[in-house]
Design a protein around this motif. Structure first.
Motif, PDB file in Angstrom:
ATOM      1  N   ASN A  84       0.893  -1.095   3.896  1.00 44.45           N
ATOM      2  CA  ASN A  84       1.504  -1.211   2.505  1.00 44.45           C
ATOM      3  C   ASN A  84       0.354  -1.473   1.853  1.00 44.45           C
ATOM      4  O   ASN A  84      -0.753  -2.250   2.321  1.00 44.45           O
ATOM      5  CB  ASN A  84       2.419  -3.238   3.505  1.00 44.45           C
ATOM      6  CG  ASN A  84       3.511  -2.905   4.472  1.00 44.45           C
ATOM      7  OD1 ASN A  84       4.095  -2.494   3.242  1.00 44.45           O
ATOM      8  ND2 ASN A  84       3.473  -4.223   4.558  1.00 44.45           N
ATOM      9  N   MET A  85       0.871  -1.381   0.946  1.00 48.17           N
ATOM     10  CA  MET A  85      -0.189  -1.955  -0.680  1.00 48.17           C
ATOM     11  C   MET A  85       0.679  -2.816  -1.358  1.00 48.17           C
ATOM     12  O   MET A  85       1.665  -1.957  -1.593  1.00 48.17           O
ATOM     13  CB  MET A  85      -0.871  -0.891  -0.653  1.00 48.17           C
ATOM     14  CG  MET A  85      -0.271   0.800  -1.165  1.00 48.17           C
ATOM     15  SD  MET A  85      -1.110   1.846  -2.052  1.00 48.17           S
ATOM     16  CE  MET A  85      -0.256   2.958  -0.564  1.00 48.17           C
ATOM     17  N   PHE A  86       0.232  -3.731  -2.285  1.00 45.60           N
ATOM     18  CA  PHE A  86       0.278  -4.457  -3.306  1.00 45.60           C
ATOM     19  C   PHE A  86      -0.447  -4.854  -4.111  1.00 45.60           C
ATOM     20  O   PHE A  86      -1.197  -4.655  -3.851  1.00 45.60           O
ATOM     21  CB  PHE A  86       1.015  -5.587  -2.386  1.00 45.60           C
ATOM     22  CG  PHE A  86       1.951  -5.450  -1.410  1.00 45.60           C
ATOM     23  CD1 PHE A  86       3.532  -4.811  -1.344  1.00 45.60           C
ATOM     24  CD2 PHE A  86       1.744  -5.912  -0.425  1.00 45.60           C
ATOM     25  CE1 PHE A  86       4.212  -5.363  -1.261  1.00 45.60           C
ATOM     26  CE2 PHE A  86       2.636  -5.480   0.753  1.00 45.60           C
ATOM     27  CZ  PHE A  86       4.121  -5.326   0.363  1.00 45.60           C
ATOM     28  N   LYS A  87      -0.256  -4.611  -5.610  1.00 51.52           N
ATOM     29  CA  LYS A  87      -0.992  -5.133  -6.584  1.00 51.52           C
ATOM     30  C   LYS A  87      -1.332  -6.583  -6.805  1.00 51.52           C
ATOM     31  O   LYS A  87       0.775  -6.831  -6.066  1.00 51.52           O
ATOM     32  CB  LYS A  87       0.138  -4.402  -7.523  1.00 51.52           C
ATOM     33  CG  LYS A  87      -0.792  -4.356  -9.047  1.00 51.52           C
ATOM     34  CD  LYS A  87      -0.501  -3.725 -10.338  1.00 51.52           C
ATOM     35  CE  LYS A  87      -0.913  -4.178 -11.438  1.00 51.52           C
ATOM     36  NZ  LYS A  87      -0.666  -3.696 -12.484  1.00 51.52           N
ATOM     37  N   MET A 130      -8.085  -5.107 -11.856  1.00 58.22           N
ATOM     38  CA  MET A 130      -6.642  -5.474 -11.035  1.00 58.22           C
ATOM     39  C   MET A 130      -7.030  -5.172  -9.708  1.00 58.22           C
ATOM     40  O   MET A 130      -7.648  -4.522  -9.093  1.00 58.22           O
ATOM     41  CB  MET A 130      -5.960  -4.371 -11.735  1.00 58.22           C
ATOM     42  CG  MET A 130      -5.049  -3.768 -10.558  1.00 58.22           C
ATOM     43  SD  MET A 130      -3.724  -2.040 -10.159  1.00 58.22           S
ATOM     44  CE  MET A 130      -4.939  -1.166 -12.108  1.00 58.22           C
ATOM     45  N   LYS A 131      -6.764  -6.018  -8.602  1.00 57.29           N
ATOM     46  CA  LYS A 131      -6.280  -6.088  -6.831  1.00 57.29           C
ATOM     47  C   LYS A 131      -5.425  -5.671  -6.023  1.00 57.29           C
ATOM     48  O   LYS A 131      -4.152  -5.646  -6.888  1.00 57.29           O
ATOM     49  CB  LYS A 131      -6.640  -7.621  -6.471  1.00 57.29           C
ATOM     50  CG  LYS A 131      -8.317  -8.519  -7.499  1.00 57.29           C
ATOM     51  CD  LYS A 131      -8.524  -9.838  -6.917  1.00 57.29           C
ATOM     52  CE  LYS A 131      -9.330 -10.118  -7.528  1.00 57.29           C
ATOM     53  NZ  LYS A 131     -10.754  -9.830  -7.615  1.00 57.29           N
ATOM     54  N   ASN A 132      -5.812  -5.384  -5.410  1.00 60.69           N
ATOM     55  CA  ASN A 132      -4.492  -4.489  -4.610  1.00 60.69           C
ATOM     56  C   ASN A 132      -4.819  -5.135  -2.722  1.00 60.69           C
ATOM     57  O   ASN A 132      -6.294  -5.052  -2.836  1.00 60.69           O
ATOM     58  CB  ASN A 132      -4.518  -2.913  -4.678  1.00 60.69           C
ATOM     59  CG  ASN A 132      -4.206  -2.288  -5.374  1.00 60.69           C
ATOM     60  OD1 ASN A 132      -2.921  -2.012  -6.162  1.00 60.69           O
ATOM     61  ND2 ASN A 132      -4.941  -1.822  -6.357  1.00 60.69           N
ATOM     62  N   TYR A 133      -3.951  -5.296  -2.488  1.00 63.05           N
ATOM     63  CA  TYR A 133      -3.584  -6.073  -1.150  1.00 63.05           C
ATOM     64  C   TYR A 133      -3.307  -4.926   0.063  1.00 63.05           C
ATOM     65  O   TYR A 133      -2.115  -4.020  -0.552  1.00 63.05           O
ATOM     66  CB  TYR A 133      -2.964  -7.231  -0.719  1.00 63.05           C
ATOM     67  CG  TYR A 133      -2.547  -7.514   0.660  1.00 63.05           C
ATOM     68  CD1 TYR A 133      -3.565  -8.618   0.542  1.00 63.05           C
ATOM     69  CD2 TYR A 133      -1.631  -7.082   1.143  1.00 63.05           C
ATOM     70  CE1 TYR A 133      -3.446  -8.944   2.409  1.00 63.05           C
ATOM     71  CE2 TYR A 133      -0.815  -7.307   2.586  1.00 63.05           C
ATOM     72  CZ  TYR A 133      -2.148  -8.244   3.338  1.00 63.05           C
ATOM     73  OH  TYR A 133      -1.849  -8.474   4.335  1.00 63.05           O
ATOM     74  N   ILE A 134      -4.492  -4.930   0.873  1.00 64.09           N
ATOM     75  CA  ILE A 134      -4.437  -3.388   1.554  1.00 64.09           C
ATOM     76  C   ILE A 134      -3.821  -3.902   3.130  1.00 64.09           C
ATOM     77  O   ILE A 134      -4.803  -4.240   3.586  1.00 64.09           O
ATOM     78  CB  ILE A 134      -4.995  -2.902   1.419  1.00 64.09           C
ATOM     79  CG1 ILE A 134      -5.330  -1.705  -0.065  1.00 64.09           C
ATOM     80  CG2 ILE A 134      -4.954  -0.843   2.497  1.00 64.09           C
ATOM     81  CD1 ILE A 134      -5.019  -1.554  -0.390  1.00 64.09           C
ATOM     82  N   SER A 135      -2.389  -3.697   3.568  1.00 73.51           N
ATOM     83  CA  SER A 135      -3.092  -3.981   5.106  1.00 73.51           C
ATOM     84  C   SER A 135      -2.672  -2.322   5.526  1.00 73.51           C
ATOM     85  O   SER A 135      -2.162  -1.431   5.722  1.00 73.51           O
ATOM     86  CB  SER A 135      -1.535  -4.199   5.948  1.00 73.51           C
ATOM     87  OG  SER A 135      -0.475  -3.961   4.942  1.00 73.51           O
ATOM     88  N   TYR A 136      -3.404  -2.536   7.395  1.00 73.38           N
ATOM     89  CA  TYR A 136      -4.061  -1.057   7.871  1.00 73.38           C
ATOM     90  C   TYR A 136      -3.835  -1.208   9.020  1.00 73.38           C
ATOM     91  O   TYR A 136      -3.606  -2.166   9.637  1.00 73.38           O
ATOM     92  CB  TYR A 136      -5.224  -0.343   6.720  1.00 73.38           C
ATOM     93  CG  TYR A 136      -6.209  -1.215   6.934  1.00 73.38           C
ATOM     94  CD1 TYR A 136      -7.283  -1.116   8.094  1.00 73.38           C
ATOM     95  CD2 TYR A 136      -6.831  -2.479   6.033  1.00 73.38           C
ATOM     96  CE1 TYR A 136      -8.404  -1.538   8.075  1.00 73.38           C
ATOM     97  CE2 TYR A 136      -8.047  -2.385   6.085  1.00 73.38           C
ATOM     98  CZ  TYR A 136      -8.005  -2.701   7.335  1.00 73.38           C
ATOM     99  OH  TYR A 136     -10.007  -3.026   6.921  1.00 73.38           O
ATOM    100  N   VAL A 137      -3.563  -0.188   9.806  1.00 76.53           N
ATOM    101  CA  VAL A 137      -4.321  -0.293  11.151  1.00 76.53           C
ATOM    102  C   VAL A 137      -5.129   0.381  11.481  1.00 76.53           C
ATOM    103  O   VAL A 137      -5.537   1.972  10.492  1.00 76.53           O
ATOM    104  CB  VAL A 137      -3.133  -0.165  11.788  1.00 76.53           C
ATOM    105  CG1 VAL A 137      -3.126  -0.129  13.596  1.00 76.53           C
ATOM    106  CG2 VAL A 137      -1.531  -0.938  11.872  1.00 76.53           C
ATOM    107  N   ILE A 138      -6.317   0.608  12.534  1.00 85.79           N
ATOM    108  CA  ILE A 138      -6.969   1.553  13.230  1.00 85.79           C
ATOM    109  C   ILE A 138      -6.662   1.714  14.334  1.00 85.79           C
ATOM    110  O   ILE A 138      -6.588   0.180  15.865  1.00 85.79           O
ATOM    111  CB  ILE A 138      -8.538   0.644  12.956  1.00 85.79           C
ATOM    112  CG1 ILE A 138      -8.702   0.373  11.673  1.00 85.79           C
ATOM    113  CG2 ILE A 138      -9.666   1.561  13.287  1.00 85.79           C
ATOM    114  CD1 ILE A 138     -10.241  -0.155  10.966  1.00 85.79           C
TER     115      ILE A 138
END
Length: 65
Positions: free
Chosen positions: A61-64, A1-9
């Motif tokens: 955010n995180m989405f499958k 399964m793949k997950n899309y992760i958006s994040y801030v450093i």
């Protein structure tokens, strides 16, 4: 399964936006549309260990997918 992760450093002076698609091994009969949160947090912890001491990783955010 793949997950899309958006994040801030983020550090004291600036922040940058990033995103990644991570592949998580899940049981063969998983039908939930929710992302594997515990696995995403493990990924985030590994990513955080590679940052400089004054930087923070913030998942936005995180989405499958």
């Amino acid at each position: 399964m793949k997950n899309y992760i958006s994040y801030v450093i983020q550090d004291a002076k600036e922040h940058t936006h990033h995103s990644e698609i991570i592949d998580i091994i899940s049981p063969p009969y998983t039908y939930s549309s929710a992302p594997e949160v515990t696995e995403v947090f493990k990924w985030a912890e590994n990513k955080r260990l590679k940052l400089l001491p004054d930087q923070k990783l913030i998942i936005t955010n995180m989405f499958k997918i």
